[in-house]
Design a protein around this motif. Structure first.
Motif, PDB file in Angstrom:
ATOM      1  N   PHE A  45      25.824  47.074  33.003  1.00 31.91           N
ATOM      2  CA  PHE A  45      25.616  48.498  32.717  1.00 31.91           C
ATOM      3  C   PHE A  45      24.151  48.888  32.933  1.00 31.91           C
ATOM      4  CE2 PHE A  45      29.462  47.773  30.023  1.00 31.91           C
ATOM      5  CZ  PHE A  45      30.298  48.660  30.694  1.00 31.91           C
ATOM      6  N   ILE A  46      23.231  47.961  32.638  1.00 35.02           N
ATOM      7  CA  ILE A  46      21.811  48.235  32.885  1.00 35.02           C
ATOM      8  C   ILE A  46      21.560  48.379  34.384  1.00 35.02           C
ATOM      9  CG2 ILE A  46      19.460  47.374  32.620  1.00 35.02           C
ATOM     10  CD1 ILE A  46      20.430  45.797  30.164  1.00 35.02           C
ATOM     11  N   LEU A  47      22.136  47.470  35.165  1.00 33.93           N
ATOM     12  CA  LEU A  47      21.960  47.529  36.619  1.00 33.93           C
ATOM     13  C   LEU A  47      22.524  48.824  37.192  1.00 33.93           C
ATOM     14  CD1 LEU A  47      22.830  43.835  37.532  1.00 33.93           C
ATOM     15  CD2 LEU A  47      20.604  44.943  37.837  1.00 33.93           C
ATOM     16  N   GLU A  48      23.594  49.325  36.605  1.00 41.17           N
ATOM     17  CA  GLU A  48      24.186  50.575  37.088  1.00 41.17           C
ATOM     18  C   GLU A  48      23.235  51.758  36.932  1.00 41.17           C
ATOM     19  OE1 GLU A  48      27.886  51.088  35.083  1.00 41.17           O
ATOM     20  OE2 GLU A  48      28.918  49.515  36.215  1.00 41.17           O
ATOM     21  N   LYS A  49      22.248  51.618  36.046  1.00 41.50           N
ATOM     22  CA  LYS A  49      21.265  52.689  35.845  1.00 41.50           C
ATOM     23  C   LYS A  49      20.177  52.673  36.918  1.00 41.50           C
ATOM     24  CE  LYS A  49      23.047  54.024  31.856  1.00 41.50           C
ATOM     25  NZ  LYS A  49      23.649  55.366  31.647  1.00 41.50           N
ATOM     26  N   GLY A  50      20.171  51.639  37.754  1.00 48.86           N
ATOM     27  CA  GLY A  50      19.199  51.570  38.835  1.00 48.86           C
ATOM     28  C   GLY A  50      17.915  50.841  38.496  1.00 48.86           C
ATOM     29  N   ALA A  51      17.828  50.262  37.298  1.00 51.95           N
ATOM     30  CA  ALA A  51      16.603  49.584  36.874  1.00 51.95           C
ATOM     31  C   ALA A  51      16.550  48.151  37.392  1.00 51.95           C
ATOM     32  CB  ALA A  51      16.517  49.579  35.349  1.00 51.95           C
ATOM     33  N   ARG A  52      15.343  47.606  37.413  1.00 52.43           N
ATOM     34  CA  ARG A  52      15.174  46.174  37.632  1.00 52.43           C
ATOM     35  C   ARG A  52      15.374  45.470  36.302  1.00 52.43           C
ATOM     36  NH1 ARG A  52       9.599  44.822  39.949  1.00 52.43           N
ATOM     37  NH2 ARG A  52      10.521  42.736  39.883  1.00 52.43           N
ATOM     38  N   VAL A  53      15.999  44.297  36.343  1.00 52.47           N
ATOM     39  CA  VAL A  53      16.357  43.602  35.105  1.00 52.47           C
ATOM     40  C   VAL A  53      15.867  42.160  35.145  1.00 52.47           C
ATOM     41  CG1 VAL A  53      18.239  42.909  33.575  1.00 52.47           C
ATOM     42  CG2 VAL A  53      18.431  45.031  34.898  1.00 52.47           C
ATOM     43  N   LEU A  54      15.223  41.765  34.059  1.00 52.21           N
ATOM     44  CA  LEU A  54      14.903  40.360  33.838  1.00 52.21           C
ATOM     45  C   LEU A  54      15.798  39.883  32.707  1.00 52.21           C
ATOM     46  CD1 LEU A  54      13.255  37.767  34.166  1.00 52.21           C
ATOM     47  CD2 LEU A  54      11.619  38.697  32.515  1.00 52.21           C
ATOM     48  N   ALA A  55      16.780  39.048  33.031  1.00 53.40           N
ATOM     49  CA  ALA A  55      17.721  38.538  32.038  1.00 53.40           C
ATOM     50  C   ALA A  55      17.247  37.169  31.563  1.00 53.40           C
ATOM     51  CB  ALA A  55      19.119  38.436  32.643  1.00 53.40           C
ATOM     52  N   ILE A  56      16.924  37.079  30.278  1.00 48.82           N
ATOM     53  CA  ILE A  56      16.467  35.818  29.696  1.00 48.82           C
ATOM     54  C   ILE A  56      17.649  35.162  28.992  1.00 48.82           C
ATOM     55  CG2 ILE A  56      14.891  34.742  28.052  1.00 48.82           C
ATOM     56  CD1 ILE A  56      12.996  37.080  28.455  1.00 48.82           C
ATOM     57  N   GLU A  57      17.985  33.961  29.420  1.00 54.64           N
ATOM     58  CA  GLU A  57      19.128  33.251  28.847  1.00 54.64           C
ATOM     59  C   GLU A  57      18.775  31.780  28.671  1.00 54.64           C
ATOM     60  OE1 GLU A  57      21.933  31.839  27.052  1.00 54.64           O
ATOM     61  OE2 GLU A  57      22.128  33.993  27.423  1.00 54.64           O
ATOM     62  N   ARG A  58      18.864  31.314  27.439  1.00 48.36           N
ATOM     63  CA  ARG A  58      18.466  29.940  27.123  1.00 48.36           C
ATOM     64  C   ARG A  58      19.451  28.907  27.657  1.00 48.36           C
ATOM     65  NH1 ARG A  58      17.288  27.572  21.010  1.00 48.36           N
ATOM     66  NH2 ARG A  58      17.150  25.367  21.604  1.00 48.36           N
ATOM     67  N   ASP A  59      20.744  29.211  27.607  1.00 45.10           N
ATOM     68  CA  ASP A  59      21.772  28.245  28.002  1.00 45.10           C
ATOM     69  C   ASP A  59      21.898  28.224  29.526  1.00 45.10           C
ATOM     70  OD1 ASP A  59      24.426  27.060  28.582  1.00 45.10           O
ATOM     71  OD2 ASP A  59      24.647  27.072  26.400  1.00 45.10           O
ATOM     72  N   ALA A  60      21.661  27.073  30.125  1.00 44.12           N
ATOM     73  CA  ALA A  60      21.670  26.961  31.588  1.00 44.12           C
ATOM     74  C   ALA A  60      23.033  27.307  32.175  1.00 44.12           C
ATOM     75  CB  ALA A  60      21.262  25.550  31.999  1.00 44.12           C
ATOM     76  N   ARG A  61      24.110  27.004  31.450  1.00 43.62           N
ATOM     77  CA  ARG A  61      25.448  27.303  31.967  1.00 43.62           C
ATOM     78  C   ARG A  61      25.671  28.808  32.066  1.00 43.62           C
ATOM     79  NH1 ARG A  61      28.166  23.665  27.443  1.00 43.62           N
ATOM     80  NH2 ARG A  61      26.390  24.676  26.393  1.00 43.62           N
ATOM     81  N   LEU A  62      25.188  29.540  31.082  1.00 41.34           N
ATOM     82  CA  LEU A  62      25.315  30.995  31.117  1.00 41.34           C
ATOM     83  C   LEU A  62      24.396  31.596  32.175  1.00 41.34           C
ATOM     84  CD1 LEU A  62      25.490  31.695  27.275  1.00 41.34           C
ATOM     85  CD2 LEU A  62      27.365  31.859  28.923  1.00 41.34           C
ATOM     86  N   ALA A  63      23.200  31.037  32.315  1.00 42.87           N
ATOM     87  CA  ALA A  63      22.282  31.524  33.347  1.00 42.87           C
ATOM     88  C   ALA A  63      22.890  31.327  34.735  1.00 42.87           C
ATOM     89  CB  ALA A  63      20.942  30.802  33.235  1.00 42.87           C
ATOM     90  N   ASP A  64      23.520  30.175  34.954  1.00 38.05           N
ATOM     91  CA  ASP A  64      24.176  29.919  36.240  1.00 38.05           C
ATOM     92  C   ASP A  64      25.345  30.874  36.455  1.00 38.05           C
ATOM     93  OD1 ASP A  64      22.413  27.894  36.800  1.00 38.05           O
ATOM     94  OD2 ASP A  64      23.745  26.284  36.130  1.00 38.05           O
ATOM     95  N   PHE A  65      26.085  31.148  35.381  1.00 41.99           N
ATOM     96  CA  PHE A  65      27.217  32.083  35.483  1.00 41.99           C
ATOM     97  C   PHE A  65      26.726  33.462  35.922  1.00 41.99           C
ATOM     98  CE2 PHE A  65      29.861  35.435  33.748  1.00 41.99           C
ATOM     99  CZ  PHE A  65      31.139  35.050  34.132  1.00 41.99           C
ATOM    100  N   LEU A  66      25.642  33.926  35.304  1.00 40.33           N
ATOM    101  CA  LEU A  66      25.093  35.234  35.674  1.00 40.33           C
ATOM    102  C   LEU A  66      24.667  35.249  37.137  1.00 40.33           C
ATOM    103  CD1 LEU A  66      22.889  36.064  32.555  1.00 40.33           C
ATOM    104  CD2 LEU A  66      24.941  37.288  33.286  1.00 40.33           C
TER     105      LEU A  66
END
Length: 329
Positions: free
Chosen positions: A83-104
């Motif tokens: 939903f943030i990306l749909e607003k046209g902004a740049r996003v830095l997603a911080i995720e501690r779990d490597a499995r979730l980061a890979d999923f994203l």
């Protein structure tokens, strides 16, 4: 090192293609977690939001524009990220779990999305000064929410808005008013430089797995630096810390090392002589601080004649000039 961190952050850019739609229902979340072999850990605050209407509403409250650089803490499976990306902004997603980061990175790739696989407590906020319009969103893990808050609210700070999902108890503490049970040292420490608005409560049922307590959404905005009187901030925070160290005791007893003639101070500041810490507003705490240690103001006769060194590009002193010459007034 800070330089190494800045280099590291760009090692996780998303692929250069349009985002794939991944709005997830509860069944989709269960399937995704099985696929990446992740059993949600309560210790990491891994509770995944599955109410898409709520996710969209949360992002809407941040009033995000294409000019914004949005930091999302605990991106998880991307409930807010898309939903943030749909607003046209740049996003830095911080995720501690490597499995979730890979999923994203696999399921929500976008040229405006960067993914940083790191504990948010180890993130260096100085990096954010490189961006002009910074907003921070996130569903903060309950166990480290205080530490994360204080880290990302510390001054100086380039963030113009914080929109956070917190444990309801924490949200009430941050937004509390004087003479209430939730009003305390953390309230004052945060509200000293920020305005906090409690937006809405969030039931545990919108998460998988369900947490043991309800949550709430708060919006935090920075105060105008000139909104509150000048003060000795170190002394102010020290007085607040001592004042709330024993909530049931009167301030006259707790602050006797700072204010010997409490009755006179209370009368001058229009404070109840028997007041406890939670009865004083932020302004009253500042007034108390300034009564104990008045803020010195420079003598205008001295400042007008004050002179400053004039240097060249190599910082060699060439001469001096008065304040009016330097500032043009």
């Amino acid at each position: 090192m800070f330089t190494e961190f800045c280099e590291q952050i760009y090692k996780f850019p998303g692929a250069q293609r349009a985002a794939r739609k991944v709005h997830m229902k509860l069944s989709d979340i269960r399937t995704a977690l099985r696929k990446i072999r992740l059993s949600p850990a309560r210790t990491l605050g891994q509770n995944f939001l599955h109410d898409q209407n709520l996710a969209r509403w949360i992002v809407d409250q941040a009033q995000i524009t294409p000019e914004d650089y949005v930091v999302e803490i605990g991106a998880g499976l991307g409930a807010l990220t898309e939903f943030i990306l749909e607003k046209g902004a740049r996003v830095l997603a911080i995720e501690r779990d490597a499995r979730l980061a890979d999923f994203l990175g696999t399921h929500l790739s976008h040229q405006r999305l960067e993914i940083l696989n790191i504990d948010a407590l180890k993130f260096d906020p100085r990096f954010l000064f490189a961006h002009r319009r910074v907003k921070l969103l996130g569903n903060l893990p309950y166990k480290i929410s205080s530490a994360l808050l204080l880290k990302f609210l510390q001054q100086p700070n380039p963030i113009s808005l914080w929109l956070l999902m917190l444990q309801k108890e924490m949200a009430m503490r941050l937004s509390a008013s004087p003479s209430t049970h939730d009003y305390g040292a953390l309230t004052l420490r945060v509200q000293l430089h920020h305005r906090v608005k409690y937006l809405r409560s969030v039931p545990a049922t919108v998460f998988f797995p369900q947490p043991d307590v309800d949550s709430a959404v708060v919006r935090i905005l920075p105060r105008d630096p000139l909104e509150l009187p000048e003060r000795d901030e170190e002394l102010l925070l020290g007085l607040i810390r001592v004042g709330f160290s024993q909530r049931r005791k009167q301030l006259r007893k707790l602050l006797r090392d700072y204010a010997e003639d409490w009755d006179t101070i209370a009368q001058r500041l229009n404070i109840n002589p028997k007041a406890r810490a939670e009865e004083l507003s932020l302004l009253q705490w500042i007034d108390l601080t300034n009564f104990i240690a008045p803020v010195p103001h420079p003598d205008p006769r001295l400042t007008t004649s004050e002179r400053f060194p004039i240097v060249d590009k190599k910082d060699r002193i060439l001469g001096s000039a008065s304040r009016s010459e330097v500032h043009g007034n």
